[in-house]
Design an enzyme around this catalytic site. Structure first.
Site, PDB file in Angstrom:
ATOM      1  N   GLN A   1      54.828   2.750  40.715  1.00 27.64           N
ATOM      2  CA  GLN A   1      53.369   2.939  40.735  1.00 27.64           C
ATOM      3  C   GLN A   1      52.803   3.199  42.129  1.00 27.64           C
ATOM      4  O   GLN A   1      51.671   3.656  42.258  1.00 27.64           O
ATOM      5  CB  GLN A   1      52.662   1.725  40.114  1.00 27.64           C
ATOM      6  CG  GLN A   1      52.890   1.601  38.621  1.00 27.64           C
ATOM      7  CD  GLN A   1      52.271   0.344  38.058  1.00 27.64           C
ATOM      8  OE1 GLN A   1      52.857  -0.725  38.137  1.00 27.64           O
ATOM      9  NE2 GLN A   1      51.082   0.432  37.499  1.00 27.64           N
TER      10      GLN A   1
ATOM     11  N   GLY B   1      51.032  -7.610  37.316  1.00 27.76           N
ATOM     12  CA  GLY B   1      52.365  -7.067  37.555  1.00 27.76           C
ATOM     13  C   GLY B   1      52.230  -5.731  38.264  1.00 27.76           C
ATOM     14  O   GLY B   1      51.154  -5.120  38.232  1.00 27.76           O
TER      15      GLY B   1
ATOM     16  N   CYS C   1      46.834  -1.246  32.289  1.00 24.24           N
ATOM     17  CA  CYS C   1      47.756  -0.733  33.304  1.00 24.24           C
ATOM     18  C   CYS C   1      46.948  -0.221  34.487  1.00 24.24           C
ATOM     19  O   CYS C   1      45.999   0.544  34.298  1.00 24.24           O
ATOM     20  CB  CYS C   1      48.615   0.391  32.718  1.00 24.24           C
ATOM     21  SG  CYS C   1      49.821   1.029  33.894  1.00 24.24           S
ATOM     22  N   LEU C   2      47.340  -0.632  35.681  1.00 25.23           N
ATOM     23  CA  LEU C   2      46.620  -0.195  36.886  1.00 25.23           C
ATOM     24  C   LEU C   2      46.729   1.317  37.079  1.00 25.23           C
ATOM     25  O   LEU C   2      45.900   1.910  37.759  1.00 25.23           O
ATOM     26  CB  LEU C   2      47.155  -0.933  38.122  1.00 25.23           C
ATOM     27  CG  LEU C   2      46.851  -2.438  38.173  1.00 25.23           C
ATOM     28  CD1 LEU C   2      47.592  -3.098  39.329  1.00 25.23           C
ATOM     29  CD2 LEU C   2      45.353  -2.699  38.288  1.00 25.23           C
TER      30      LEU C   2
ATOM     31  N   HIS D   1      56.712  -4.253  30.269  1.00 27.83           N
ATOM     32  CA  HIS D   1      55.776  -3.204  30.702  1.00 27.83           C
ATOM     33  C   HIS D   1      56.228  -2.632  32.058  1.00 27.83           C
ATOM     34  O   HIS D   1      56.242  -1.412  32.255  1.00 27.83           O
ATOM     35  CB  HIS D   1      54.364  -3.814  30.790  1.00 27.83           C
ATOM     36  CG  HIS D   1      53.302  -2.938  31.372  1.00 27.83           C
ATOM     37  ND1 HIS D   1      52.220  -2.480  30.639  1.00 27.83           N
ATOM     38  CD2 HIS D   1      53.111  -2.436  32.621  1.00 27.83           C
ATOM     39  CE1 HIS D   1      51.441  -1.740  31.404  1.00 27.83           C
ATOM     40  NE2 HIS D   1      51.949  -1.700  32.621  1.00 27.83           N
TER      41      HIS D   1
ATOM     42  N   HIS E   1      57.913   1.146  33.451  1.00 30.46           N
ATOM     43  CA  HIS E   1      57.504   1.956  34.610  1.00 30.46           C
ATOM     44  C   HIS E   1      58.729   2.457  35.391  1.00 30.46           C
ATOM     45  O   HIS E   1      58.782   3.605  35.820  1.00 30.46           O
ATOM     46  CB  HIS E   1      56.631   1.147  35.572  1.00 30.46           C
ATOM     47  CG  HIS E   1      55.181   1.094  35.211  1.00 30.46           C
ATOM     48  ND1 HIS E   1      54.394   2.215  35.077  1.00 30.46           N
ATOM     49  CD2 HIS E   1      54.351   0.037  34.984  1.00 30.46           C
ATOM     50  CE1 HIS E   1      53.145   1.840  34.771  1.00 30.46           C
ATOM     51  NE2 HIS E   1      53.099   0.523  34.701  1.00 30.46           N
TER      52      HIS E   1
HETATM   53  O1  GNR Z   1      47.423  -6.014  35.354  1.00 32.10           O
HETATM   54  C1  GNR Z   1      48.051  -5.745  34.323  1.00 32.10           C
HETATM   55  N1  GNR Z   1      47.767  -6.406  33.182  1.00 32.10           N
HETATM   56  C2  GNR Z   1      48.521  -6.312  32.034  1.00 32.10           C
HETATM   57  C3  GNR Z   1      47.987  -6.803  30.858  1.00 32.10           C
HETATM   58  C4  GNR Z   1      48.707  -6.761  29.689  1.00 32.10           C
HETATM   59  C5  GNR Z   1      49.976  -6.228  29.682  1.00 32.10           C
HETATM   60  C6  GNR Z   1      50.527  -5.711  30.839  1.00 32.10           C
HETATM   61  C7  GNR Z   1      49.807  -5.758  32.017  1.00 32.10           C
HETATM   62  S1  GNR Z   1      50.490  -5.148  33.473  1.00 32.10           S
HETATM   63  C8  GNR Z   1      49.069  -4.669  34.343  1.00 32.10           C
HETATM   64  C9  GNR Z   1      49.400  -4.198  35.740  1.00 32.10           C
HETATM   65  C10 GNR Z   1      50.245  -2.958  35.660  1.00 32.10           C
HETATM   66  O2  GNR Z   1      49.817  -1.848  35.415  1.00 32.10           O
HETATM   67  N2  GNR Z   1      51.521  -3.101  35.832  1.00 32.10           N
HETATM   68  O3  GNR Z   1      52.337  -2.036  35.726  1.00 32.10           O
HETATM   69 NI    NI Z   2      51.367  -0.673  34.360  1.00 31.17          NI
END
Ligand code: GNR
Ligand code: NI
Length: 169
Positions: A51, A46, A93-94, A135, A139
């Site tokens: 971001q 996602g 989260c990235l 999630h 953001h």
């Molecule tokens: O890549 C992502 N993996 C993830 C794993 C568990 C719960 C949420 C996520 S989202 C994350 C990518 C991201 O930071 N999206 O904002």
């Molecule tokens: Ni994230």
């Protein structure tokens, strides 16, 4: 098509409240494509527009096994159908690279959003999809997964990521 840079915690731009999308044009489609391309490039499931430093209420995701089911949500909102029903999930989260934390979120929710044509849509996500959509909506509201853990733990992650950033340049 462009791969964008992803902002890293504690970048203050991750705390901005994203603005409603009102114009459904080619620029919006372009931005969505860039978000998807960036998400796939960094192996995310996602990505929220916040971001990449664009404070607009757009998120993309792909929770499919084959990574061939891109989805775009514009102006998404969550309606919690059961406040008590919550599931713990290890989230990544990235924007917080290298850290994984268990977050408890409502499992019984309804998501309303607009598609790229501006048409209203509604889904009742289950499992991973429900987790990721919430999630990403966080953001758009300037909220991060580390806001759900203890301030001490959050502070430690903040210091480590700042140190990594300093060593990079
Ligand atoms: O890549 C992502 N993996 C993830 C794993 C568990 C719960 C949420 C996520 S989202 C994350 C990518 C991201 O930071 N999206 O904002
Ligand atoms: Ni994230």
């Amino acid at each position: 098509m462009t791969i964008k840079n992803i902002l890293v915690f504690p970048d203050p731009r991750l705390r901005e409240i994203a603005k409603e999308v009102t114009i459904f044009d080619d620029d919006l489609r372009q931005l969505s494509e860039d978000l998807l391309e960036t998400m796939y490039e960094f192996n995310g499931i996602g990505l929220a527009s916040t971001q990449i430093g664009v404070a607009k209420r757009i998120l993309v995701l792909d929770v499919s096994e084959e990574k061939n089911e891109p989805r775009v949500f514009i102006n998404p909102t969550v309606k919690i159908l059961d406040e008590k029903e919550k599931g713990g999930f290890d989230e990544g989260c990235l924007s917080i690279p290298g850290f994984y934390e268990e977050v408890f979120r409502p499992t019984n929710v309804e998501i309303s959003f607009q598609d790229l044509k501006g048409i209203n849509q509604k889904i009742s996500p289950s499992g991973l999809l429900g987790v990721v959509v919430q999630h990403e909506i966080d953001h758009l509201d300037g909220k991060l997964m580390v806001d759900y853990i203890s301030p001490t733990k959050r502070q430690r992650i903040r210091s480590k990521l700042l140190k990594l950033k300093k060593n990079k340049t």
